[in-house]
Design a protein around this motif. Structure first.
Motif, PDB file in Angstrom:
ATOM      1  N   ALA A 164       0.586  -0.222  -4.515  1.00 16.40           N
ATOM      2  CA  ALA A 164       1.819  -0.223  -3.715  1.00 16.40           C
ATOM      3  C   ALA A 164       2.886  -1.195  -4.216  1.00 16.40           C
ATOM      4  O   ALA A 164       3.597  -1.799  -3.436  1.00 16.40           O
ATOM      5  CB  ALA A 164       1.520  -0.493  -2.241  1.00 16.40           C
ATOM      6  N   GLN A 170       7.222   4.960  -6.944  1.00 15.87           N
ATOM      7  CA  GLN A 170       6.846   4.657  -5.556  1.00 15.87           C
ATOM      8  C   GLN A 170       8.066   4.782  -4.642  1.00 15.87           C
ATOM      9  O   GLN A 170       7.986   5.342  -3.547  1.00 15.87           O
ATOM     10  CB  GLN A 170       6.259   3.243  -5.488  1.00 15.87           C
ATOM     11  N   ASN A 174       8.590   7.334  -1.531  1.00 17.91           N
ATOM     12  CA  ASN A 174       8.940   6.909  -0.178  1.00 17.91           C
ATOM     13  C   ASN A 174      10.165   7.647   0.338  1.00 17.91           C
ATOM     14  O   ASN A 174      10.253   7.950   1.525  1.00 17.91           O
ATOM     15  CB  ASN A 174       9.150   5.395  -0.120  1.00 17.91           C
TER      16      ASN A 174
ATOM     17  N   THR B  45       2.017   2.019   5.949  1.00 18.09           N
ATOM     18  CA  THR B  45       2.662   2.955   5.033  1.00 18.09           C
ATOM     19  C   THR B  45       3.910   3.420   5.769  1.00 18.09           C
ATOM     20  O   THR B  45       3.990   3.272   6.987  1.00 18.09           O
ATOM     21  CB  THR B  45       1.777   4.167   4.704  1.00 18.09           C
ATOM     22  N   TYR B  46       4.882   3.925   5.028  1.00 19.99           N
ATOM     23  CA  TYR B  46       6.121   4.319   5.690  1.00 19.99           C
ATOM     24  C   TYR B  46       6.034   5.745   6.199  1.00 19.99           C
ATOM     25  O   TYR B  46       5.873   6.673   5.410  1.00 19.99           O
ATOM     26  CB  TYR B  46       7.300   4.180   4.724  1.00 19.99           C
ATOM     27  N   ASN B  51       6.212   3.437  11.209  1.00 23.42           N
ATOM     28  CA  ASN B  51       6.855   2.382  10.418  1.00 23.42           C
ATOM     29  C   ASN B  51       7.778   3.062   9.418  1.00 23.42           C
ATOM     30  O   ASN B  51       7.298   3.782   8.554  1.00 23.42           O
ATOM     31  CB  ASN B  51       5.805   1.574   9.631  1.00 23.42           C
ATOM     32  N   TYR B  52       9.075   2.865   9.556  1.00 24.30           N
ATOM     33  CA  TYR B  52       9.981   3.496   8.600  1.00 24.30           C
ATOM     34  C   TYR B  52      11.295   2.726   8.532  1.00 24.30           C
ATOM     35  O   TYR B  52      11.587   1.892   9.396  1.00 24.30           O
ATOM     36  CB  TYR B  52      10.229   4.970   8.944  1.00 24.30           C
ATOM     37  N   GLN B  80       3.415  -5.352   4.904  1.00 22.01           N
ATOM     38  CA  GLN B  80       3.115  -5.097   3.502  1.00 22.01           C
ATOM     39  C   GLN B  80       2.757  -3.628   3.320  1.00 22.01           C
ATOM     40  O   GLN B  80       1.798  -3.144   3.917  1.00 22.01           O
ATOM     41  CB  GLN B  80       1.936  -5.983   3.063  1.00 22.01           C
ATOM     42  N   GLU B  81       3.527  -2.935   2.510  1.00 20.09           N
ATOM     43  CA  GLU B  81       3.194  -1.543   2.226  1.00 20.09           C
ATOM     44  C   GLU B  81       1.886  -1.499   1.436  1.00 20.09           C
ATOM     45  O   GLU B  81       1.656  -2.332   0.557  1.00 20.09           O
ATOM     46  CB  GLU B  81       4.311  -0.903   1.390  1.00 20.09           C
ATOM     47  N   TRP B  84      -2.572   4.034   1.221  1.00 20.70           N
ATOM     48  CA  TRP B  84      -3.439   4.315   2.372  1.00 20.70           C
ATOM     49  C   TRP B  84      -4.897   4.545   1.960  1.00 20.70           C
ATOM     50  O   TRP B  84      -5.824   4.206   2.700  1.00 20.70           O
ATOM     51  CB  TRP B  84      -2.887   5.509   3.154  1.00 20.70           C
ATOM     52  N   ASN B 101      -1.023   1.087  11.719  1.00 20.93           N
ATOM     53  CA  ASN B 101      -0.265   2.179  11.120  1.00 20.93           C
ATOM     54  C   ASN B 101      -0.630   3.529  11.723  1.00 20.93           C
ATOM     55  O   ASN B 101      -0.742   4.510  11.031  1.00 20.93           O
ATOM     56  CB  ASN B 101      -0.561   2.175   9.606  1.00 20.93           C
TER      57      ASN B 101
END
Lengths: 215, 270
Positions: A164, A170, A174, B45-46, B51-52, B80-81, B84, B101
């Motif tokens: 990540a 990446q 996203n 994770t976004y 979480n975005y 922290q991203e 997954w 998440n």
């Protein structure tokens, strides 16, 4: 997400890509030479150690090495890596040093033995011989295999994504997940293409500059 | 020169091991270490609505929930991203302290981590391209469809457990957002994702306006969301009490309403 927004975000990711590329190159070029000395050493244990390291590093996927560097300190020593970028950098430097070392070795071994003897006759020390006589010729000879490796490195930086690190791919992913836009992912290829184009020109220029000894 | 180099390398290696060993001698508990550092590193994770990014700001139900909980606990949240697929190893290696998440609680996950009391319920819903609205109307019509879901996810388990879908061609994908992208690209016919995520991210007015939910194809048992911590960590009780407090004083309900998740919220339960 407008085109400008996407471009700016991708540029931010590409900044990290270039930083990883430059730092890896700056550290692994000299470290590779150290590994070469090891694998060409007359002291058997050192030679054995260096060649084993090269075998392990070239024999396992870089992606796995990145994960080992990042997770093992925390899992085994209870001392978690603080920086994801540093972890990727360490893995990349070790990996590329090993590949570079083999290119260096091929280059050094291609120089005829007579040159060492001639240098000796001129009263040069071993160190002088290597750095003044042998190395300049090696650099000239290995330029094209090195350009291959360097260009591969540009694209290998995308592996940083496994832990990540927000490099350009990446970032593009996203954007894909967050805004349902697929084109930024393909657009990111243009950044690599431009950068590699620049590197190619640079290597061509270097090759021309080193094209002495012509009759 | 070579000998000198060998000596230097040996010294550096010894020093590195010494540092590593000292770090090992740490008998402070998980929660004490977090308090000492003053930071709770939250693995995310976004994805919407959890979480975005809204412009420059990180928002979402879990983002606000975690921020409120950290305020109660007196620590600073650090988001922290993560990748997954690596969530358990991230936790065990200490690179993150919690996974916050929208994580579906399962017995499989409990082998690798401890999980907080549940605070939200969820099920799996079929998503299709609007063009296929006439073809896929219920589970029976999907018998020959190419399916996709996030690998190792609750959606994947629900597909395997549903008689009408168990024998279909199925692709395990990297993330729930990948499922939506494959639907967009037409490389799968039906995708299964969390209904909580689907409500926020597809349909009219969203970026995935060409996708739709199939109301008649909701599968899986009632799932519950929980927060993951390291196995045996004393952080668990801190998190559980924070969840309870935020539920009791109505903070969770306020945040849930903001993200259209009021129906999904449940009273904290073990």
């Amino acid at each position: 997400m407008t085109f400008e927004n996407v471009t700016l975000q991708l540029l931010e990711g590409f900044g990290l890509t270039v930083a990883l590329f430059a730092a890896t190159l700056a550290l692994s070029l000299p470290l590779g030479l150290v590994v070469t000395f090891g694998s060409m050493s007359k002291i058997k244990p050192i030679q054995w150690l260096a060649r084993t390291v090269v075998w392990v590093i070239r024999g396992t996927p870089l992606m796995l090495q990145v994960m080992v560097v990042f997770y093992v300190p925390g899992l085994v020593f209870n001392y978690p890596m603080q920086s994801r970028f540093i972890a990727v950098l360490i893995a990349f430097v070790i990996n590329y040093s090993c590949y570079f070392s083999e290119i260096y070795r091929g280059g050094i071994e291609s120089i005829s033995h007579g040159q060492y003897e001639a240098a000796q006759v001129l009263g040069m020390t071993k160190g002088q011989t290597f750095f003044r006589i042998i190395l300049p010729q090696v650099i000239k000879r290995i330029l094209s295999p090195m350009s291959n490796e360097v260009i591969t490195l540009v694209k290998d930086t995308s592996l940083a994504r496994i832990i990540a690190v927000p490099e350009i791919i990446q970032v593009a992913y996203n954007i894909l997940g967050g805004y349902a836009l697929v084109w930024p992912l393909f657009y990111s290829g243009a950044f690599y293409l431009l950068f590699v184009g620049l590197l190619t020109l640079l290597f061509r220029f270097a090759e021309k500059k080193l094209n002495y000894y012509r009759v | 020169m070579k000998k000198g180099l060998t000596v230097i390398v040996a010294i550096v290696l010894c020093a590195a091991f010494a540092v590593a060993l000292t770090a090992c001698n740490n008998d402070k508990s998980d929660w004490e270490q977090i308090q000492e550092s003053g930071e709770l590193v939250i693995g995310i994770t976004y994805f919407r609505p959890m979480n975005y990014y809204e412009g420059e700001a990180l928002v979402g139900f879990e983002t606000e929930f975690a921020t409120a909980a950290c305020e109660l606990l007196g620590v600073t949240p650090v988001f922290q991203e993560i990748n997954w697929n690596n969530k358990i190893v991230e936790l065990q290696a200490g690179n993150i302290d919690v996974i916050w998440n929208g994580m579906t609680i399962s017995d499989d996950l409990r082998t690798g981590m401890d999980i907080s009391n549940a605070y939200m319920s969820n099920r799996q819903v079929a998503i299709i391209n609007r063009n296929n609205a006439a073809i896929y109307t219920d589970l029976v019509s999907m018998t020959n469809a190419r399916l996709g879901a996030e690998q190792q996810s609750a959606g994947e388990k629900a597909i395997k457990a549903t008689a009408e879908l168990a024998d279909n061609a199925y692709v395990p994908l990297e993330a729930q957002s990948t499922v939506l992208n494959e639907l967009n690209a037409g490389t799968i016919d039906v995708g299964f994702i969390d209904i909580v995520m689907a409500t926020a991210s597809i349909g009219e007015g969203t970026d995935y306006s060409n996708l739709m939910m199939v109301e008649g194809a909701i599968i899986g048992d009632d799932e519950l969301y929980g927060i993951g911590v390291r196995k045996g960590s004393d952080l668990l009780e801190q998190i559980n009490s924070a969840i309870q407090t935020l539920y009791d004083n109505g903070t969770l309900a306020t945040i849930a309403a903001k993200y259209g998740l009021t129906d999904a919220l449940v009273a904290p339960q073990a």
